[in-house]
Enzyme design. Structure first.
Site, PDB file in Angstrom:
ATOM      1  N   HIS A 170       9.567  -8.594 -14.155  1.00  0.00           N
ATOM      2  CA  HIS A 170       9.119  -9.957 -14.961  1.00  0.00           C
ATOM      3  C   HIS A 170      10.090 -10.884 -14.949  1.00  0.00           C
ATOM      4  O   HIS A 170      11.253 -10.630 -15.167  1.00  0.00           O
ATOM      5  CB  HIS A 170       8.323  -9.717 -16.281  1.00  0.00           C
ATOM      6  CG  HIS A 170       9.386  -9.145 -17.365  1.00  0.00           C
ATOM      7  ND1 HIS A 170       8.631  -8.457 -18.379  1.00  0.00           N
ATOM      8  CD2 HIS A 170      10.649  -9.320 -17.716  1.00  0.00           C
ATOM      9  CE1 HIS A 170       9.775  -8.233 -19.330  1.00  0.00           C
ATOM     10  NE2 HIS A 170      10.713  -8.631 -18.807  1.00  0.00           N
ATOM     11  N   ASP A 218      10.254  -4.311 -14.977  1.00  0.00           N
ATOM     12  CA  ASP A 218       9.070  -4.218 -14.170  1.00  0.00           C
ATOM     13  C   ASP A 218       9.075  -5.558 -13.460  1.00  0.00           C
ATOM     14  O   ASP A 218       7.911  -5.994 -12.693  1.00  0.00           O
ATOM     15  CB  ASP A 218       7.693  -4.314 -14.808  1.00  0.00           C
ATOM     16  CG  ASP A 218       7.701  -5.345 -16.071  1.00  0.00           C
ATOM     17  OD1 ASP A 218       8.454  -6.350 -15.845  1.00  0.00           O
ATOM     18  OD2 ASP A 218       6.859  -5.464 -16.740  1.00  0.00           O
ATOM     19  N   GLU A 255       4.162 -10.762 -16.694  1.00  0.00           N
ATOM     20  CA  GLU A 255       4.131  -9.260 -16.360  1.00  0.00           C
ATOM     21  C   GLU A 255       3.315  -9.201 -14.850  1.00  0.00           C
ATOM     22  O   GLU A 255       2.872 -10.269 -14.597  1.00  0.00           O
ATOM     23  CB  GLU A 255       3.301  -8.343 -17.243  1.00  0.00           C
ATOM     24  CG  GLU A 255       4.082  -8.560 -18.831  1.00  0.00           C
ATOM     25  CD  GLU A 255       5.335  -7.944 -18.702  1.00  0.00           C
ATOM     26  OE1 GLU A 255       6.237  -7.903 -17.916  1.00  0.00           O
ATOM     27  OE2 GLU A 255       5.508  -6.950 -19.928  1.00  0.00           O
ATOM     28  N   ASP A 298      10.157 -17.246 -24.078  1.00  0.00           N
ATOM     29  CA  ASP A 298       9.053 -16.596 -24.741  1.00  0.00           C
ATOM     30  C   ASP A 298       9.465 -16.042 -26.052  1.00  0.00           C
ATOM     31  O   ASP A 298      10.555 -16.394 -26.585  1.00  0.00           O
ATOM     32  CB  ASP A 298       8.918 -15.543 -23.648  1.00  0.00           C
ATOM     33  CG  ASP A 298      10.105 -14.384 -23.422  1.00  0.00           C
ATOM     34  OD1 ASP A 298      11.270 -14.994 -23.973  1.00  0.00           O
ATOM     35  OD2 ASP A 298      10.025 -13.837 -22.205  1.00  0.00           O
TER      36      ASP A 298
HETATM   37  P1  PGA Z   1      17.356  -7.546 -20.765  1.00  0.00           P
HETATM   38  O1  PGA Z   1      15.844  -8.109 -20.499  1.00  0.00           O
HETATM   39  O2  PGA Z   1      18.363  -8.487 -20.393  1.00  0.00           O
HETATM   40  O3  PGA Z   1      17.459  -6.980 -22.014  1.00  0.00           O
HETATM   41  O4  PGA Z   1      17.469  -6.332 -19.646  1.00  0.00           O
HETATM   42  C1  PGA Z   1      15.724  -8.947 -19.374  1.00  0.00           C
HETATM   43  C2  PGA Z   1      14.105  -9.369 -19.237  1.00  0.00           C
HETATM   44  O5  PGA Z   1      13.350  -8.477 -19.529  1.00  0.00           O
HETATM   45  O6  PGA Z   1      14.002 -10.574 -18.618  1.00  0.00           O
END
Ligand code: PGA
Length: 270
Positions: free
Chosen positions: A144, A142, A149, A67
């Protein structure tokens, strides 16, 4: 799905890096799906060490990142430009430290003039490269996967997504606060591989670390499959999925003992 639990972040990262290195050793022109965020940094550091000390060769490897924020991005061949893009994050965290050909690295183009057309091109590029051999994944607060999302279709392909308030909060510290941006200056949209795109990969490697992730990891792995927790789609995956957790991230799993038992039994079989 194999759930591997390790004592701490370092041990989790080591395990994950070995999984990726094995794919590259077995197939030098492997296609890797890569992720950003704080979780994979230890894995990337270990891969860099393997490159320097053990000669792990990235010269034929192709990569596709999950992404990118919409509205920012860089030309990977001119990565000296300062910005908060995931493209730059990848360059700084992995690409500049190994012998990868930057022309073989792909991060969704946050500056694409026609984002929808770009999403279709990204899907086609993954297909043209022969598909993703191993997709590295984190999990958002959340639930994702990539920037899918709550509410994103579990069949979705690469698309533009509106980010949740929780994702903006989670990412502010890592990507924007340090660079002196205000919370309002963060992009609210992103380009993201869809859940369906991720499920097409030949294997999945999902990582989570820390007690903050314990509840959402339990929901994703053991709760109902729901578009409210897009990573719960891992339960629908028919290829080989490996979930690597540290002790804290695994603390709310109901079947923890079973997962450890499975790992032991499989090791004896090999
Ligand atoms: P993070 O993010 O590794 O910074 O916890 C994970 C994600 O958003 O997939």
């Amino acid at each position: 799905m194999d759930v591997i639990i390790r004592d701490d972040y370092q041990a989790m990262s080591l395990y994950a890096a070995k999984c990726i290195a094995n794919v590259i050793k077995n197939k030098p022109d492997a296609v890797l799906g890569l992720a950003t965020g704080s979780t994979p940094l230890g894995t990337y550091n270990e891969l860099i060490r393997m490159h320097r000390e053990e000669g792990l060769d990235f010269s034929l490897v192709t990569t596709f990142n999950l992404d990118e924020y919409l509205g920012i991005g860089i030309d990977m061949t001119k990565p000296y430009l300062q910005d908060q893009s995931y493209a730059r994050f990848m360059f700084e965290s992995l690409f500049k430290h190994v012998n990868i050909d930057l022309n073989r690295t792909h991060v969704p183009d946050g500056l694409a003039k026609d984002p929808t057309a770009f999403c279709e091109q990204y899907e086609a590029a993954i297909k043209d490269a022969g598909g993703i051999d191993i997709q590295l994944l984190g999990i958002g607060g959340d639930g994702h996967w990539a920037f899918n999302e709550p509410g994103a279709s579990l069949f979705s392909r690469t698309h533009v997504e509106v980010l949740t308030k929780q994702t903006l909060d989670d990412n502010y510290e890592l990507f924007y606060e340090k660079a002196g941006f205000s919370r309002d200056e963060m992009p609210h949209f992103a380009l993201t591989m869809g859940v369906g795109t991720i499920l097409d990969a030949r294997s999945l490697l999902m990582l989570a670390s820390g007690s903050k992730k314990a509840s959402v990891v339990a929901k994703a792995l053991e709760g109902p499959v729901t578009s409210q927790i897009t990573s719960s789609a891992i339960q629908l995956y028919t290829g080989h999925a490996i979930v690597v957790l540290d002790e804290e991230a695994s603390s709310e799993l109901k079947c923890k003992d079973h997962y450890s038992h499975v790992e032991k039994v499989k090791t004896q079989l090999l």
